[in-house]
Structure formats: structure tokens, C-alpha cells
Design a protein around this motif. Sequence first.
Motif, PDB file in Angstrom:
ATOM      1  N   ASP A  32       0.850  -1.194   0.000  1.00  0.00           N
ATOM      2  CA  ASP A  32       0.000   0.000   0.000  1.00  0.00           C
ATOM      3  C   ASP A  32       0.885   1.243   0.000  1.00  0.00           C
ATOM      4  O   ASP A  32       1.162   1.841   1.043  1.00  0.00           O
ATOM      5  N   LEU A  33       1.340   1.625  -1.180  1.00  0.00           N
ATOM      6  CA  LEU A  33       2.260   2.746  -1.293  1.00  0.00           C
ATOM      7  C   LEU A  33       1.585   4.089  -1.027  1.00  0.00           C
ATOM      8  O   LEU A  33       2.245   5.043  -0.598  1.00  0.00           O
ATOM      9  N   GLU A  34       0.285   4.174  -1.227  1.00  0.00           N
ATOM     10  CA  GLU A  34      -0.427   5.411  -0.917  1.00  0.00           C
ATOM     11  C   GLU A  34      -0.415   5.660   0.592  1.00  0.00           C
ATOM     12  O   GLU A  34      -0.146   6.771   1.050  1.00  0.00           O
ATOM     13  N   GLU A  35      -0.713   4.632   1.374  1.00  0.00           N
ATOM     14  CA  GLU A  35      -0.656   4.790   2.826  1.00  0.00           C
ATOM     15  C   GLU A  35       0.771   5.054   3.286  1.00  0.00           C
ATOM     16  O   GLU A  35       1.004   5.882   4.170  1.00  0.00           O
ATOM     17  N   ALA A  36       1.736   4.374   2.683  1.00  0.00           N
ATOM     18  CA  ALA A  36       3.144   4.593   3.051  1.00  0.00           C
ATOM     19  C   ALA A  36       3.523   6.054   2.843  1.00  0.00           C
ATOM     20  O   ALA A  36       4.152   6.672   3.714  1.00  0.00           O
ATOM     21  N   ALA A  37       3.155   6.630   1.730  1.00  0.00           N
ATOM     22  CA  ALA A  37       3.489   8.034   1.449  1.00  0.00           C
ATOM     23  C   ALA A  37       2.876   8.958   2.489  1.00  0.00           C
ATOM     24  O   ALA A  37       3.464   9.979   2.843  1.00  0.00           O
ATOM     25  N   GLY A  38       1.719   8.618   3.016  1.00  0.00           N
ATOM     26  CA  GLY A  38       1.061   9.432   4.025  1.00  0.00           C
ATOM     27  C   GLY A  38       1.784   9.471   5.363  1.00  0.00           C
ATOM     28  O   GLY A  38       1.470  10.293   6.213  1.00  0.00           O
ATOM     29  N   CYS A  39       2.769   8.621   5.552  1.00  0.00           N
ATOM     30  CA  CYS A  39       3.547   8.597   6.788  1.00  0.00           C
ATOM     31  C   CYS A  39       4.714   9.576   6.761  1.00  0.00           C
ATOM     32  O   CYS A  39       5.403   9.748   7.761  1.00  0.00           O
ATOM     33  N   PHE A  40       4.965  10.197   5.611  1.00  0.00           N
ATOM     34  CA  PHE A  40       6.074  11.134   5.453  1.00  0.00           C
ATOM     35  C   PHE A  40       5.593  12.561   5.728  1.00  0.00           C
ATOM     36  O   PHE A  40       4.446  12.900   5.441  1.00  0.00           O
TER      37      PHE A  40
END
Length: 129
Positions: A32-40
Motif C-alpha cells: 500500500d504505497l499510498e498509505e506509506a506516502a502518508g507517513c512522510f
Amino acid sequence: MRWFESSRPSSVTGAPFGDRLPRVLDAFARGDLEEAAGCFSAEAEYREAGAEAVRGREGIAAHFARYAAAGPAWRFEVDEVVRDGDRACVVYRFLVAGGAGEPWRERAGCATVHLDRDGLIAAWREYRG
């Protein structure tokens, strides 16, 4: 996955250090790269081994979206996490599916991770293992 923590107190205030790192690692593991990006953080820097840095949450999200759309099937497996306050080292294996029945190709690596005062990932820098 093994976690090691320093006995020194964390320098992160606000959100606890443990909030974003496990979340981004879980998102990577699920693809889930969209959720991962939201952690930055909005001003974060993400740097893959041997590549130019990608800056900003929006830039990181676009980078991840391009890879998700065009990249091969992949897996991200974490072997160990060592953390101390607002810094961590993530030891991982990145696996890419081989074509036409070929085996998965594996690349070992590690990433140094720095969190900002709000517990968001401010910097992620990868090194090849």
C-alpha cells in the motif's frame, strides 16, 4: 521482525516515535504505497540507494504511484529494526518477481529513518546490503 530499542529517552515530542515507523513498514509489506506516502512529512526526503532524493510528501507519493503503476510485482520484508529516539535503522529485503516462471530476485538493504517532532518520517535513506 525483531525490534531493538535504546534505553535513552526519545527526543520526539508530540506523536510517539512508534506510531509512523510500524505503520509505514506495514504499508510497504502490504504493497500500500499510498498509505506509506502518508507517513512522510510534507517536507520529507526519500532516497533509494544510488538514486537522487525525492522531496516532499507529494513528490514521494507521485514516485510511489509511478512505481506501483509500472513496476513489477514486489515484496518488502523487514528483518530487523533498531531504533533510538527519533532515529531508526530498518534492515530489509526487497524482492521482485521474475518473469516467465523465473524465481523472485532479492536485494538486501537497510534504511536510516529520521522522524520530525510530530512523529512523521522526515528522512528515509536506503543503502544496499
